[in-house]
Design an enzyme around this catalytic site. Structure first.
Site, PDB file in Angstrom:
ATOM      1  N   TYR A   1      52.343  57.230 -18.271  1.00  0.00           N
ATOM      2  CA  TYR A   1      50.976  57.518 -17.828  1.00  0.00           C
ATOM      3  C   TYR A   1      50.212  56.213 -17.723  1.00  0.00           C
ATOM      4  CZ  TYR A   1      46.150  59.285 -17.871  1.00  0.00           C
ATOM      5  OH  TYR A   1      44.839  59.542 -17.572  1.00  0.00           O
TER       6      TYR A   1
ATOM      7  N   ASP B   1      52.016  47.969 -19.008  1.00  0.00           N
ATOM      8  CA  ASP B   1      50.829  48.717 -19.390  1.00  0.00           C
ATOM      9  C   ASP B   1      50.839  48.818 -20.916  1.00  0.00           C
ATOM     10  OD1 ASP B   1      48.799  50.427 -19.931  1.00  0.00           O
ATOM     11  OD2 ASP B   1      49.452  52.026 -18.577  1.00  0.00           O
TER      12      ASP B   1
ATOM     13  N   LYS C   1      42.288  51.052 -25.223  1.00  0.00           N
ATOM     14  CA  LYS C   1      42.337  51.684 -26.543  1.00  0.00           C
ATOM     15  C   LYS C   1      41.940  50.729 -27.685  1.00  0.00           C
ATOM     16  CE  LYS C   1      44.739  55.652 -24.946  1.00  0.00           C
ATOM     17  NZ  LYS C   1      45.724  55.818 -23.908  1.00  0.00           N
TER      18      LYS C   1
HETATM   19  C1  LIG Z   1      45.407  55.993 -22.379  1.00  0.00           C
HETATM   20  C2  LIG Z   1      46.242  55.274 -21.414  1.00  0.00           C
HETATM   21  C3  LIG Z   1      45.740  54.814 -20.191  1.00  0.00           C
HETATM   22  C4  LIG Z   1      44.380  55.185 -19.693  1.00  0.00           C
HETATM   23  O1  LIG Z   1      43.346  54.670 -20.470  1.00  0.00           O
HETATM   24  P1  LIG Z   1      41.898  55.368 -20.422  1.00  0.00           P
HETATM   25  O2  LIG Z   1      41.044  54.473 -21.252  1.00  0.00           O
HETATM   26  O3  LIG Z   1      42.090  56.732 -20.985  1.00  0.00           O
HETATM   27  O4  LIG Z   1      41.480  55.411 -19.002  1.00  0.00           O
HETATM   28  C5  LIG Z   1      46.549  54.001 -19.420  1.00  0.00           C
HETATM   29  N1  LIG Z   1      47.786  53.679 -19.805  1.00  0.00           N
HETATM   30  C6  LIG Z   1      48.311  54.110 -20.966  1.00  0.00           C
HETATM   31  C7  LIG Z   1      49.679  53.675 -21.366  1.00  0.00           C
HETATM   32  C8  LIG Z   1      47.566  54.940 -21.797  1.00  0.00           C
HETATM   33  O5  LIG Z   1      48.110  55.415 -22.924  1.00  0.00           O
END
Ligand SMILES: *Cc1c(COP(=O)(O)O)cnc(C)c1O
Length: 434
Positions: A150, A245, A273
């Protein structure tokens, strides 16, 4: 505008039913609605350390940790003070501040591949912008992502594999044009041949390969030995950029994220995060030559009214400084291992063979036997069983993610007593659900 206040007696109030009238599904982010475990979500009133408290005052040991950010636990004294001090000086100026300098400098010191950073306001925004940058840098349009990873909810990333394995991907949400989806190709995690095949079919078209270096959005699936290195080599041979990511793994797996932990350097890194210490922050970074393509130095446009927001940078900086202390990750790992080992012992005692993946303070138990090293193996999990387990744990005062395909997050605030209670609750819950 009509000003009004909703007044109910404590007993009559049902916040969730009421919320459903004003917010789709009663929530501002879908997973919070308990859709995959059933029942009604806990309404949180406050939190301290490892605990959250609902509106009725019931206490829970929290392993959601706001889906990762609260690595120090909730309302950490230093973070709280930093936010308060910043708030006194002003919530937002739309002009440069010294804390943005302090924070970006610290990020470049901590994260190996990052020489320059741009702060944004969410992980989604970081990914969206990083893809634009990769496309501009390579002058190519196509991107590759892995099924089950994701990367936020921007159009290009809400794409799932179509039935024809190498072509015809489909939007995974209505509202995403098929024209966008066709630029996103889907590969299989831990399967380098699936990536190789995409490069072969799309010679000189792929701008970047996006990957969660440890995948935390299909439960937890760890990269097999050599997978990340092979991705790195393949990308450089093909003139594509490798994008890690690290929105979950950044400052979670080590002070330098997964790239330091696995010793593989990506071209572009996205963060989120933890980097905001609980406030809305995201970031993307790379080596200078790539980052200087961003406006105002370069022509790639990306901006934000609240980017580098003073409260968010104060919270983020206070958090990163604490993580950067010697021994922080060793202590967090020691705590986490107590929990993971405890879970393992429980399963052994009960004769259960559920798959369990963990790395440092990230863990996930899958309700399927054997190993989980791929998306296909992860989705074999019995989600109904997870739902029963989730509610059995919640009843015992342990707050887990309300969905099977998420991680557990351990924080520095979890105490030995919390861990022991959680291990006991885990045993009793597994026994109860059979
Ligand atoms: C949570 C998440 C996102 C998105 O971040 P948001 O602050 O919720 O937009 C992108 N990549 C990964 C791996 C994530 O866990």
């Amino acid at each position: 505008m009509i000003a009004f206040e909703i007044h109910f007696s404590e007993d009559a109030m049902n916040y969730f039913q009421e919320s459903c009238k004003y917010m789709p599904g009663g929530v501002n982010s879908p997973v919070r609605a308990f859709g995959s475990v059933g029942g009604e979500p806990v309404f949180v009133d406050r939190a301290k350390g490892s605990k959250i408290y609902d509106v009725n005052g019931k206490e829970y040991i929290d392993y959601v940790c706001s889906w990762g950010p609260m690595i120090l636990g909730h309302t950490d004294e230093d973070v709280l003070k930093a936010i308060k001090d910043a708030a006194e000086k002003g919530a937002s100026f739309g002009a440069p501040t010294v804390n943005e300098l302090n924070m970006t400098k610290l990020i470049t010191e901590m994260v190996p591949s990052v020489e320059m950073v741009r702060l944004v306001s969410s992980g989604t925004e970081a990914l969206m912008s990083a893809i634009r940058l990769a496309r501009a840098y390579t002058k190519r349009d196509t991107i590759v992502k892995f099924e089950g990873c994701y990367h936020g909810h921007s159009d290009s990333l809400l794409v799932k594999a179509g039935s024809g394995l190498l072509t015809f991907n489909q939007p995974s949400s209505p509202g995403v044009p098929e024209d966008f989806a066709k630029h996103t190709l889907i590969a299989q995690y831990n399967d380098i041949d699936s990536v190789r095949a995409l490069f072969k079919e799309n010679k000189d078209k792929i701008a970047c390969v996006l990957v969660e270096p440890a995948a935390g959005n299909m439960g937890l699936v760890l990269p097999e030995k050599g997978f990340l290195e092979s991705l790195k080599n393949l990308c450089s041979e093909e003139g594509a950029l490798l994008l890690f990511d690290e929105v979950i793994t950044g400052f979670r797996m080590s002070a330098g994220g997964a790239q330091k932990y696995y010793n593989v350097q990506p071209d572009i890194t996205t963060l989120g995060k933890i980097i905001g210490g609980g406030l809305p922050v995201g970031a993307y970074g790379a080596r200078k030559e790539i980052m200087e393509m961003i406006s105002p130095v370069g022509a790639v446009y990306q901006a934000g009214t609240l980017s580098g927001n003073p409260l968010a940078t104060a919270a983020g900086l206070a958090t990163l400084k604490k993580l950067n202390q010697p021994g922080f990750y060793e202590a967090l790992k020691a705590k986490s291992d107590i929990l993971w080992n405890g879970f393992g012992e429980n399963c052994k005692k009960l004769g259960l063979k559920y798959a369990f993946n963990s790395v440092e303070s990230l863990g996930c138990m899958f309700f399927t036997d054997g190993e989980v090293k791929s998306f296909a193996q992860a989705v074999k999990s019995d989600t109904k069983k997870y739902a029963a387990f989730f509610h059995a744990m919640l009843k015992r005062g342990v707050n887990l993610a309300p969905a099977q395909f998420e991680c557990m997050f351990v924080s520095a605030a979890h105490t030995d007593e919390d861990l022991a209670k959680t291990i006991a609750a885990h045993y009793d819950s597994l026994k109860e659900i059979g």
